[in-house]
Scaffold this active site. Structure first.
Site, PDB file in Angstrom:
ATOM      1  N   ASP A 185      -5.492   0.978  11.878  1.00  0.00           N
ATOM      2  CA  ASP A 185      -6.831   0.029  12.121  1.00  0.00           C
ATOM      3  C   ASP A 185      -6.718  -0.603  13.450  1.00  0.00           C
ATOM      4  O   ASP A 185      -7.525  -1.438  13.420  1.00  0.00           O
ATOM      5  CB  ASP A 185      -6.979  -0.652  10.915  1.00  0.00           C
ATOM      6  N   ASN A 186      -5.757  -0.344  14.417  1.00  0.00           N
ATOM      7  CA  ASN A 186      -6.007  -1.099  15.731  1.00  0.00           C
ATOM      8  C   ASN A 186      -5.410  -0.430  16.627  1.00  0.00           C
ATOM      9  O   ASN A 186      -4.335   0.357  16.615  1.00  0.00           O
ATOM     10  CB  ASN A 186      -5.368  -2.505  15.309  1.00  0.00           C
ATOM     11  N   CYS A 220     -18.898 -19.917  29.512  1.00  0.00           N
ATOM     12  CA  CYS A 220     -19.949 -20.725  29.421  1.00  0.00           C
ATOM     13  C   CYS A 220     -21.161 -20.325  28.576  1.00  0.00           C
ATOM     14  O   CYS A 220     -21.938 -20.822  27.953  1.00  0.00           O
ATOM     15  CB  CYS A 220     -20.471 -21.162  30.768  1.00  0.00           C
ATOM     16  N   LYS A 234       0.712  -1.133  -0.032  1.00  0.00           N
ATOM     17  CA  LYS A 234      -0.037  -0.060  -0.082  1.00  0.00           C
ATOM     18  C   LYS A 234       0.840   1.229   0.003  1.00  0.00           C
ATOM     19  O   LYS A 234       0.612   2.254  -0.657  1.00  0.00           O
ATOM     20  CB  LYS A 234      -0.855   0.045   1.496  1.00  0.00           C
ATOM     21  N   ARG A 252      -1.693   1.821  17.630  1.00  0.00           N
ATOM     22  CA  ARG A 252      -2.148   3.263  18.085  1.00  0.00           C
ATOM     23  C   ARG A 252      -1.415   3.761  19.282  1.00  0.00           C
ATOM     24  O   ARG A 252      -0.725   4.525  19.513  1.00  0.00           O
ATOM     25  CB  ARG A 252      -3.640   3.540  18.274  1.00  0.00           C
TER      26      ARG A 252
END
Lengths: 651, 328
Positions: A112-113, A168, A67, A117
């Site tokens: 994006d995460n 559970c 990119k 960041r």
């Protein structure tokens, strides 16, 4: 147009962009047009088809390429004389250290995460470089400014974290579709096609443990002479039939819940076809493993369609069969991937069958894929707006125009006078463990928890350190790095498996540990408090960290479309997926803006600002904040024009 | 949505996946059948074109036969910098290639040169019939009124948008005529109706009847608009030298309209007059908002803007004003 001073500041600036995705493409374009001449850009990702609807610097022919590099080429076509330096790399690579960051005047995030960041935030703090941070989801987005000592840092306020569910709920008492997805993806899929040795409990918890454990031994193994069709049906009957029967025996569980219905292939599907060979031949016509599809084979075309229980059961058996027939080599090492068609089909069908069993509404493959893959909704327009706002803030930062800094929130609808909401940045949080040196406190059972638990669950997961060093006084307990001696590595590995109180330098109640990440130049002290018991449901990690701003369990809702996933819980999955290609995570600190309003000004809300503000915040906050919101919002100052400067209740 | 609707192709589903998750298949289908006309290809409209092409409209028709100057390209990323390519071509022709690349599924074309059709204001009503949305910029007051009026004469609704950016400010005007749409409220889909005035009707609303806190930009833009008409200027062809005359005009207008001159500060007028070059971050923001509004208008989903939008980067303020005739 920019003023002379602005232009001078822009021309002389060296900026670092982190991320060349949805926001990044727009940002690089706007920076170049605005006159920036020296731009460095880091992105580890390669281009995917689903990027093309908004990452306009990329074309179909670029799929698979870096990119950062392709973005550079595209921008040079209309601004050939500027300098763009691309790095096809992870921003967490040690090369991008404090010295690297120090060369820049400002850092612009289009990430994006959360993990990346936080990492960039720490390096910006350590290097003293201002950070402009951003994120978008659908029509929502925000831009914030973080300048050390002047405004809060990225980690001063709680951040949303991927939602986790009690074990559970997933294994025995699902009540939402997402629970079925998590079960199908993280338990069943992994058990059948991933690492067999993972310790997950696929068998419904039962008071009668002995009877099921024997069964569970080899039930997922395909027997030597077993026909694939037979194997699939046996798995089906075991997980959707037998396991449910076992669970039903535990009357206590179902006192206040709807009882699930056991499902067996014989009830859902016609008897096993005799001429299985015919099926196999048809299935084997497709050769490319990535295009193998059970849907296509069964003639189900539209991923938006809702399949019946019978169709889901057919897809389940067919997908399982195709894995064994077409992709046998991968079995044992597969992990769920949202771009793996067959995996998505398998997970969709398995989740739907389980949902049918528990009386939960079924979902289409399109919706299930969104939930399972943590897919973030994204459009070009929001990214363009956010990128424009980033550049505006970057210009202020370069001119050191501190008074003009704004955090801006992009709202969804323009029904009132609001669409972009500018807010004055907050002061640094004095108890932030990242930008102030406030010690943390950890309650833990020092006789039971191992150093490994501490490293994984606290140091890495909560504090976000990648290369931690842990010290007790002057004694080193743990360290990672390339330059360690072999005996040191062995020593630290041994320490990991020791419980805290039995370490060479024992950690007990009252101990103060120092945890440090040299790359991030972040160091913090943790006061250890010994505690014997923990609540299994509320504190499953068996440790409680305080002084640390915990993540809000964010439940994002998207209400834009009829067809969008109705429970589009982008943040709701057991595992965060940092490789996801989109711009995750709207920052959920709006409630703080509002609830602490008496000293903070919402500077620019015009007089009719009302439901939009509270709606956005209402949507983005946990329940506990809703009440707070109600009691405090009337103290927000609205800085109106001269004629209206009264207090305004935002509700 | 019935079965008779055409389904999206596999390619469309793959490319548009992330946005279908925002606005749904139905909206995507409507978008892919829509036809958009744009005129005045400066920075904000160029941003808009990119956004709408990425969103996957059916077709985009570009209209701008000005020859390229450095000034016209100051915020344009559609035109490659190669000088040989830019020589002798109109702005619309030069802007046509890149959007095709952004999304090969959208048909992008250049409108016939104006020598055949005359000025935008003289296009006949039928010309606009084939479009679902008409977006114009860089044009005179007369053109705005005339194109808007023609869109309103057509039997089916054609959305009209006007956009203008000066210095670090932007204005959007939207006319969706009688518009019904759906929105989700508390998990329920509700049908809504809005009635829009035309640009002419909206700008004829007496200033003194407008709310006290009306955006100053609204008045400032009207003063400059009038100034350009009186001086027979080309659109956005003003400079700081015009300030004294504009201030005189402001005085006249404010007196006639019974509002205080302080509603239109000198400094704001000066900024708006002086700036020829565009400010790219503002183009991105205003072009982004315009893109969203046109997407809403076509898909019939979500609250649309009614009917003026103002942005000023100096204070980061966004103001939306509903300026409708009190009688209507």
């Amino acid at each position: 147009m920019a003023s002379e001073e602005q232009l001078a500041a822009i021309k002389g600036a060296k900026v670092l962009m982190v991320g060349a995705g949805g926001i990044g493409c727009e940002l690089l374009k706007t920076l170049a047009l605005s006159g920036f001449e020296d731009i460095h850009i880091i992105d580890m990702d390669t281009i995917e088809v689903s990027n093309l609807n908004r990452q306009f610097l990329f074309r179909q022919k670029h799929v698979g390429q870096s990119k950062a590099k392709v973005a550079r080429e595209a921008v040079l076509k209309f601004r050939p004389h500027i300098r763009i330096t691309p790095y096809h790399a992870n921003v967490k690579d040690p090369d991008f250290n404090v010295d690297f960051f120090k060369q820049f005047n400002v850092v612009l995030n289009g990430l994006d995460n959360l993990d990346a960041r936080r990492h960039v935030n720490r390096l910006c703090l350590a290097s003293g470089v201002p950070l402009v941070e951003s994120g978008t989801t659908g029509f929502l987005g925000q831009v914030t400014v973080h300048v050390k000592g002047k405004t809060e840092c990225y980690e001063c306020q709680p951040k949303p974290a991927p939602k986790t569910y009690p074990v559970c709920t997933i294994t025995s008492t699902p009540s939402k579709f997402v629970h079925c997805i998590v079960w199908a993806k993280d338990l069943l899929f992994t058990k059948l096609f991933g690492d067999k040795n993972q310790d997950n409990d696929l068998n419904v918890r039962s008071t009668d443990a002995s009877s099921s454990s024997e069964h569970a031994e080899d039930v997922f193994e395909r027997r030597a002479d077993e026909d694939i069709e037979q194997y699939g049906r046996r798995i089906y009957d075991h997980v959707f039939g037998y396991n449910i029967e076992v669970a039903l025996r535990n009357e206590e569980t179902w006192k206040n819940r709807n009882r699930p219905r056991p499902l067996y292939t014989k009830d859902v599907l016609p008897p096993q076809p005799v001429e299985q060979n015919g099926n196999k031949d048809k299935a084997s016509k497709t050769c490319d493993p990535t295009s193998v599809s059970a849907m296509a084979y069964l003639g189900l075309k539209n991923p938006q369609d809702l399949w019946s229980l019978k169709e889901n059961s057919e897809v389940f058996l067919e997908a399982l069969k195709l894995f064994f027939l077409k992709r046998e080599k991968e079995i044992g090492q597969l992990g769920f991937d949202k771009d793996d068609q067959l995996a998505v089909e398998f997970v969709t069908s398995a989740a739907n069958i389980r949902a049918a069993s528990f009386g939960i509404p079924l979902h289409s493959l399109f919706e299930a894929k969104g939930i399972a893959g943590n897919i973030v909704h994204a459009v070009a327009t929001t990214n363009a707006i956010i990128a424009g706002l980033i550049v505006l803030e970057a210009m202020k930062v370069l001119q050191n125009d501190v008074k003009s800094y704004r955090m801006t929130y992009c709202l969804e609808h323009s029904s009132r006078k609001m669409l972009l909401m500018p807010v004055e940045p907050f002061e640094p949080n004095k108890s932030c463990y990242v930008c102030s040196e406030t010690p943390l406190t950890l309650e833990i059972n020092t006789h039971r928890s191992k150093l490994r638990d501490f490293v994984e669950k606290v140091v890495k997961a909560k504090l976000g350190m990648s290369l931690p060093l842990i010290m007790h006084g002057v004694a080193l307990l743990y360290e990672v790095g390339d330059d360690l001696e072999e005996d040191e590595v062995a020593n630290y590995a041994a320490n990991l498996d020791k419980v805290l109180s039995e370490l060479p330098s024992p950690v007990t109640g009252g101990t103060i540990l120092t945890v440090e990440d040299l790359q991030q130049e972040l160091k913090c002290s943790i006061n250890i408090k010994h505690r014997e018991e923990f609540d299994e449901e509320k504190e499953p990690d068996e440790m409680v960290l305080s002084g640390w701003t915990p993540a809000l369990a964010a439940e994002k809702k998207t209400k834009t479309s009829d067809n969008g996933p109705s429970s589009s819980n982008a943040s709701q999955a057991v595992q965060p997926e940092p490789e996801d290609d989109d711009e995750l995570e709207i920052i959920l600190k709006d409630p703080e803006i509002l609830s602490a309003g008496n000293k903070r000004k919402l500077s620019d809300i015009s007089n009719t600002a009302d439901s939009e503000v509270s709606r956005v915040t209402g949507e983005m906050q946990t329940k506990s904040h809703v009440e707070e919101d109600d009691t405090h919002t009337d103290t927000i100052m609205i800085d109106g024009n001269s004629d209206i400067s009264k207090k305004k209740r935002v509700q | 949505m019935g079965k008779e609707c055409e389904e999206l192709t596999e390619q469309e589903t793959a490319i548009y996946d992330r946005q279908i998750r925002v606005w749904g298949v139905d909206a995507q289908r409507r978008l892919s059948k829509s036809h958009i006309f744009v005129s005045g290809l400066k920075g904000t409209v160029v941003e808009f074109c990119k956004n709408i092409v990425l969103a996957g409209v059916g077709s985009l028709t570009l209209n701008d036969d000005r020859f390229v100057t450095e000034e016209l390209l100051s915020a344009n990323f559609l035109v490659p910098s190669d000088q040989n390519v830019t020589r002798g071509k109109s702005l619309a022709e030069l802007c046509c290639e890149s959007p095709k690349d952004f999304n090969p599924m959208v048909s992008v074309s250049v409108n016939l040169p104006l020598i055949f059709l005359g000025d935008l204001a003289s296009f006949d009503v039928e010309f606009f019939q084939k479009f679902d949305a008409v977006v114009i910029s860089c044009c005179s007051l007369l053109t705005k009124k005339s194109v808007n009026a023609k869109c309103r004469k057509l039997p089916r609704r054609v959305a009209f948008d006007h956009v203008e950016c000066r210095d670090s400010c932007g204005e959007i005007f939207v006319d969706l005529q009688n518009y019904s749409y759906s929105k989700k409220k508390n998990e329920e889909t509700i049908e809504c109706q809005l009635h829009y005035p035309s640009f002419e009707e909206a700008t004829e609303v007496p200033w003194r009847s407008l709310p006290k806190r009306m955006s100053k930009l609204y008045f400032a833009m009207r003063v400059i608009e009038r100034f350009e008409v009186l001086e027979k200027r080309n659109p956005i062809d003003t400079s700081a030298d015009d300030l004294p005359n504009v201030l005189k005009l402001r005085k006249e207008l404010c007196e006639a309209q019974w509002i205080n001159e302080s509603q239109i500060p000198d400094s704001l007028l000066e900024r708006l007059l002086a700036s020829k070059h565009e400010f790219p971050p503002v183009c991105a923001i205003v072009g982004g908002v315009l893109g969203q509004e046109v997407i809403k208008a076509i898909s019939g989903k979500g609250d649309p803007l009614k009917n003026f939008f103002f942005f000023d980067a100096t204070d980061g303020k966004v103001i939306i004003e509903d300026i409708s005739n009190v009688n209507s």
